[in-house]
Enzyme design. Structure first.
Site, PDB file in Angstrom:
ATOM      1  N   HIS A   1       2.180   3.052  -3.248  1.00  0.00           N
ATOM      2  CA  HIS A   1       1.105   3.625  -4.024  1.00  0.00           C
ATOM      3  C   HIS A   1       1.452   4.913  -4.097  1.00  0.00           C
ATOM      4  CE1 HIS A   1      -1.362   1.012  -5.907  1.00  0.00           C
ATOM      5  NE2 HIS A   1      -1.855   0.294  -5.013  1.00  0.00           N
TER       6      HIS A   1
ATOM      7  N   GLN B   1       0.931  -1.189   0.127  1.00  0.00           N
ATOM      8  CA  GLN B   1       0.010   0.100  -0.231  1.00  0.00           C
ATOM      9  C   GLN B   1       0.734   1.198  -0.087  1.00  0.00           C
ATOM     10  OE1 GLN B   1      -3.304   0.210  -0.387  1.00  0.00           O
ATOM     11  NE2 GLN B   1      -3.064  -1.871  -0.958  1.00  0.00           N
TER      12      GLN B   1
ATOM     13  N   GLU C   1      -9.995   0.730   3.536  1.00  0.00           N
ATOM     14  CA  GLU C   1     -10.271   0.277   2.346  1.00  0.00           C
ATOM     15  C   GLU C   1     -10.023  -1.384   2.191  1.00  0.00           C
ATOM     16  OE1 GLU C   1      -7.396   1.920  -0.411  1.00  0.00           O
ATOM     17  OE2 GLU C   1      -8.605   1.446  -2.312  1.00  0.00           O
ATOM     18  N   HIS C   2      -8.807  -1.604   2.743  1.00  0.00           N
ATOM     19  CA  HIS C   2      -8.518  -3.100   2.703  1.00  0.00           C
ATOM     20  C   HIS C   2      -8.152  -3.510   4.177  1.00  0.00           C
ATOM     21  CE1 HIS C   2      -6.645  -1.325  -1.069  1.00  0.00           C
ATOM     22  NE2 HIS C   2      -7.461  -2.151  -1.659  1.00  0.00           N
TER      23      HIS C   2
ATOM     24  N   ASP D   1      -5.927  -6.836  -5.986  1.00  0.00           N
ATOM     25  CA  ASP D   1      -5.834  -5.649  -6.778  1.00  0.00           C
ATOM     26  C   ASP D   1      -5.874  -6.136  -8.079  1.00  0.00           C
ATOM     27  OD1 ASP D   1      -5.438  -3.853  -4.867  1.00  0.00           O
ATOM     28  OD2 ASP D   1      -3.150  -4.042  -4.913  1.00  0.00           O
TER      29      ASP D   1
ATOM     30  N   HIS E   1     -53.361  16.186  -4.764  1.00  0.00           N
ATOM     31  CA  HIS E   1     -53.203  14.679  -4.522  1.00  0.00           C
ATOM     32  C   HIS E   1     -54.540  13.907  -4.112  1.00  0.00           C
ATOM     33  CE1 HIS E   1     -48.983  16.075  -4.482  1.00  0.00           C
ATOM     34  NE2 HIS E   1     -48.660  14.942  -4.285  1.00  0.00           N
TER      35      HIS E   1
END
Lengths: 429, 429
Positions: B262, B259, B327-328, B361, B420
């Site tokens: 990145h 990670q 996220e993970h 991934d 209505h």
């Protein structure tokens, strides 16, 4: 005056394109004001919320009095007439039953590689519900926003509503009760949205915020999207009625007006292949308008945004309907099924002569929080899944890992991500 | 330096809260610049797109040369090495199979009232896919964004990607081919998002826009949310590894670095009840870092945002994981199932020692476009349903209408909406 279009006219394509392009959402220039309110609430906390509430709602708030007490809620609910209570209870039961059928299912997938994968739905912990005050304080909206959250299994539902002059709406209080709203605060506007998103004591921080509101509320939700989840970006309401010669013009006129009365920028459109019906509907609208206490808004909406589109053949209707992607589509046809099958973009579709849209507003079961302004081209209405989120999972196991390890490392190398490749290679020893 | 926390320390609650609050998304002040670009593209059309492309990518564009031709695509694809092609084809097949299992189902609901109601899922017509250029041009992201659209049945998929210096990425071109991308344009940045949202000739107007991008691209999507559908508001990537003493420290270190490499603002966190493992992982990170060509970003991320959290008991882990809503989440545990059951907020969960996150991934099957910045508390990853929308429908029939007409009129009256009520009463004759 209301527009009349005929698909056989030379200028039709351009006129229709203009109708589709006008989503009746003028830039009210509120973005800057809203950004300033959000920033101020974040910085100053409850003091800013109280100041703004005093300014806009003429209600003096302290942190201790911001929440509507259980006793106040009970006292307001006790004032609901019996017939209204029965009707609201029926609506809540029907809406709940429909949404229970809608709960999304977990799932999984596996194959001969040995890799197992799947997904799991879980509810958000806390949802905030905005309910407008004053004329647009609709108990039906409380049910439509809160019941899906309740069915999703949200732990705590918090409602905010402005109480201009301090008045509580009894039917709104009852709707909150029926829909399991735990906490209620007498705060409105962009400041209420900010307080829920940031968790300004005594308001608890919410994971998502839903519910209708004015331009400031809608813009506050839009600006906070990503900080919290929101239901949707909403614009003025709209209805498209598709009718053939078999339909009753007075019924159609009433249905068109039921949207028009919501808002001067609401939109009501009729598509028909019958010139006789088109004329009769236009007449009926004029006949019924003066009978309505809401005639001012209804007339303005019909005059400015209403339209009757005459087509040569009913087969032209689906393409027009898909371009309009209306929030509500009524199929007032002898046989609505073929048209139903042919329409791809719509918020909600009402089939046959005895399904007027207001049935869906209150009691049919499906949600009345629906995409407007052509957004049905890419989004649907509110539902249980809005209050849940899907977590995917992956379980490779030794066998599955071995099956895909080389390919993974190859792709990681190709993307120039050596640690990605390493996390695979290091497991091969 | 990387943070070390211990849940038994006095200051732990405050330190952990600060860790959760820092979502590593500094306001880069791009909102104003992006608003100006969107406005300019809307006003000036393709000329603005070409000017901005010349300025940022040093590529001269005409309306005729903006699209990447089939011949160019073929020529680029021919340069893909065989092992990369095979790996990408395997990935595409696995991702497709998983997403096919995920297609949402239509449904309906009826009861003794005679009212029938239901919902129907239909795909959007045209989706736009943004693919970053240069270093972050990941073919895997093309597959992950485009295959769900393809499985959903989207009519046309349009891709935009900047080509600084004019270079095409062969593997990205192949991924586009495998995922059914019909049209490709060599345009990037906020101007590309604007062109897709407004339909700036020769780019066709899209109903929704997905895909990763830099701060300008992400802000453009955020500002256009509501005009078009978007996938999500995305921030920097993150991983949480939950490990017990049975786990291999070198494997964990590699996964944390996958990670970190990145982005300098990516985040890698380890939670463990083993002080020995915690120390060993910290050592392994330092040992592995110098071996990576991406060590600069990885080291910055690990030093600035990395964390090792020592807990007294594994039972503390789920609450911490739910607050982080990563996220993970990797579960490097002898038996991952109880922890899997206890975690509620996560983008995607990777079970067991042989499911390193990079498998997910590239090739596992589930989508790698996942919520970041604690957004897993209210949203899930990209899927087939993002490219579809749900239209609800209602069919009351005469019997069903009769069952709910009075209650509907009662509620309409209570809300002060006479048209209505009229649309119901007029049908009673």
């Amino acid at each position: 005056m209301m527009q009349r279009l005929d698909s056989r006219d030379a200028g039709f394509a351009a006129s229709f394109a203009a109708l589709v392009a006008d989503t009746r959402e003028p830039d009210r220039g509120v973005a800057g004001q809203v950004a300033a309110i959000l920033e101020r609430v974040k910085r100053e906390g409850f003091r800013a919320v109280a100041d703004l509430t005093e300014k806009f709602d003429r209600v003096h708030l302290s942190a201790g009095s911001a929440e509507i007490s259980a006793a106040e809620r009970r006292a307001a609910i006790a004032r609901v007439p019996a017939d209204q209570r029965a009707a609201l209870e029926l609506a809540a039961a029907r809406i709940r039953a429909f949404h229970q059928a809608q709960r999304p299912a977990d799932g999984s997938h596996s194959d001969e590689s040995g890799i197992r994968a799947g997904w799991r739905w879980t509810p958000v912990e806390r949802a905030g519900l905005y309910v407008p005050g004053g004329r647009a304080a609709y108990p039906s909206s409380v049910l439509m926003n809160a019941i899906p959250a309740q069915v999703a299994g949200v732990d705590e539902l918090v409602m905010v509503t402005p109480t201009p002059g301090g008045e509580l709406n009894p039917l709104v209080m009852l709707a909150a009760e029926l829909a399991g709203v735990e906490r209620l605060f007498r705060i409105g506007g962009a400041q209420a949205i900010a307080a829920l998103a940031f968790g300004i004591d005594p308001l608890p921080k919410c994971d998502m915020i839903v519910g209708p509101g004015n331009a400031w509320v809608a813009e506050a939700k839009r600006q906070l999207y990503g900080t919290v989840g929101i239901d949707m970006v909403a614009g003025p309401s709209e209805i498209l009625v598709i009718a053939d010669a078999s339909a009753r013009p007075d019924w159609i006129a009433a249905d068109l007006l039921s949207q028009a009365e919501h808002d001067p920028v609401a939109q009501s459109i009729l598509i028909t292949d019958s010139a006789t019906l088109a004329d009769a509907v236009a007449d009926w609208v004029q006949k019924l308008l003066p009978t309505l206490s809401t005639q001012e808004a209804a007339r303005e909406s019909w005059d400015d945004y209403g339209a009757i589109i005459l087509i040569g053949d009913m087969a032209e209707a689906p393409a027009l309907a898909n371009a309009l992607a209306a929030e509500h589509v009524e199929l007032m046809l002898a046989d609505p099924q073929p048209m139903f099958a042919a329409i791809r973009h719509a918020g909600s579709i009402f089939l046959g002569t005895h399904t007027p849209e207001p049935i869906g507003d209150y009691i049919g079961g499906p949600n009345h929080v629906l995409p407007t302004g052509r957004r049905a081209r890419f989004s649907g209405g509110l539902g249980v899944h809005n209050f849940m989120k899907r977590t995917t999972w992956l379980d490779a196991g030794e066998q599955g890992f071995a099956a895909v390890a080389d390919a993974t490392a190859t792709l990681a190398d190709a993307e120039g991500l050596p640690a990605h490749a390493l996390s695979v290679r290091i497991r091969r020893g």
